[in-house]
Scaffold this motif. Structure first.
Motif, PDB file in Angstrom:
ATOM      1  N   HIS A 129      93.839 -22.065  87.550  1.00  0.00           N
ATOM      2  CA  HIS A 129      94.721 -22.104  88.721  1.00  0.00           C
ATOM      3  C   HIS A 129      96.142 -21.684  88.338  1.00  0.00           C
ATOM      4  N   MET A 132      96.261 -17.953  87.916  1.00  0.00           N
ATOM      5  CA  MET A 132      96.278 -17.278  89.208  1.00  0.00           C
ATOM      6  C   MET A 132      97.655 -17.364  89.859  1.00  0.00           C
ATOM      7  N   TYR A 144      94.026 -10.906  90.610  1.00  0.00           N
ATOM      8  CA  TYR A 144      93.902 -12.163  91.350  1.00  0.00           C
ATOM      9  C   TYR A 144      92.525 -12.271  91.998  1.00  0.00           C
ATOM     10  N   ARG A 145      92.049 -11.171  92.591  1.00  0.00           N
ATOM     11  CA  ARG A 145      90.716 -11.186  93.203  1.00  0.00           C
ATOM     12  C   ARG A 145      89.646 -11.498  92.161  1.00  0.00           C
ATOM     13  N   ASN A 148      89.842 -15.060  91.228  1.00  0.00           N
ATOM     14  CA  ASN A 148      89.438 -15.879  92.367  1.00  0.00           C
ATOM     15  C   ASN A 148      87.940 -16.168  92.316  1.00  0.00           C
ATOM     16  N   HIS A 152      86.258 -20.043  92.073  1.00  0.00           N
ATOM     17  CA  HIS A 152      85.219 -20.645  92.895  1.00  0.00           C
ATOM     18  C   HIS A 152      83.968 -20.950  92.061  1.00  0.00           C
ATOM     19  N   SER A 192      96.890 -17.864  99.834  1.00  0.00           N
ATOM     20  CA  SER A 192      95.642 -18.193  99.164  1.00  0.00           C
ATOM     21  C   SER A 192      95.897 -19.169  98.024  1.00  0.00           C
ATOM     22  N   HIS A 193      96.946 -18.922  97.260  1.00  0.00           N
ATOM     23  CA  HIS A 193      97.236 -19.805  96.128  1.00  0.00           C
ATOM     24  C   HIS A 193      97.640 -21.197  96.609  1.00  0.00           C
ATOM     25  N   HIS A 196      94.507 -22.963  97.492  1.00  0.00           N
ATOM     26  CA  HIS A 196      93.831 -23.380  96.259  1.00  0.00           C
ATOM     27  C   HIS A 196      94.506 -24.620  95.672  1.00  0.00           C
TER      28      HIS A 196
END
Length: 233
Positions: A129, A132, A144-145, A148, A152, A192-193, A196
């Motif tokens: 995390h 990212m 980042y993708r 990601n 997950h 998105s971050h 998360h």
């Protein structure tokens, strides 16, 4: 269309860097073609000729055929006997249903992860995390993708339920073209971050309900962001 990068005629992808998942040539093709479809560069009804695509990307028809098969599973391509592969696009209702299922699967994973994650897994999730966060601040969408997916996957693993992880991973894979499309939207990386962050905080607190709800909300936002993206095309 997106220009293909120079590559030898070999179907094999180069070795992945240490700590990064290996990507096959078929997967690379799937991502490239999916991006062109979701960006509107290959509109619905366009025929995907295996021979032409193989020549364009400098590969045999085998990885092209595999890529098309994967695209069909996502609903981006329609394959019919004697007609070949044609670009399609799932209805908004179908996509909504798929995202709803993914939200519940991911929420279940996050909730179980909050109660079952081991100390080494906790540390790895925190480090991932944080990494990212650095990528978000650098604006590195591609990296980042990639991370990601690892993020997950770490939560799936932390749930310690192999069957659930299989279902969640498979659903994420089917929706990957649509998830990829929305992440490049203005401000989406930072949001998105932040989403998360709420998931990770709940997991580290051992808050099963909170982790599940934070993940459910995260996936809901991803779906809404994709719909907004399609309206901007």
């Amino acid at each position: 269309m997106i220009a293909s990068s120079p590559r030898s005629a070999s179907d094999g992808a180069p070795d992945a860097p240490a700590g990064r998942p290996h990507t096959t040539r078929a997967e690379e093709l799937r991502v490239q073609i999916a991006d062109e479809i979701t960006r509107g560069q290959l509109p619905p009804g366009t025929t995907l000729d295996e021979t032409a695509l193989a020549a364009r990307f400098g590969v045999s028809r085998t990885p092209v055929r595999e890529a098309i098969r994967e695209l069909a599973a996502s609903g981006l391509v329609d394959t019919r006997p004697h007609r070949g592969a044609v670009v399609a696009r799932p209805s908004l209702e179908r996509l909504k249903a798929m995202f709803e299922v993914m939200a519940e699967l991911e929420a279940l994973c996050a909730g179980l992860c909050a109660t079952r994650i081991t100390p080494p897994e906790r540390h790895a999730l925190e480090m991932l995390h944080a990494e990212m966060g650095d990528l978000m601040r650098q604006g590195d969408f591609t990296a980042y993708r990639e991370r990601n997916e690892a993020f997950h996957a770490a939560i799936h693993a932390g749930a310690h339920n192999d069957y659930l992880a299989e279902l969640a991973s498979g659903t994420r894979h089917r929706l990957s073209p649509f998830r990829r499309a929305q992440i490049g939207a203005l401000g989406r990386l930072a949001l998105s971050h932040q989403e998360h962050e709420r998931v990770v905080t709940a997991i580290l607190r051992g808050d099963r309900e909170g982790a599940g709800q934070a993940m459910r909300e995260h996936i809901s936002v991803v779906h809404d962001a994709y719909e907004a993206y399609t309206q901007s095309l």
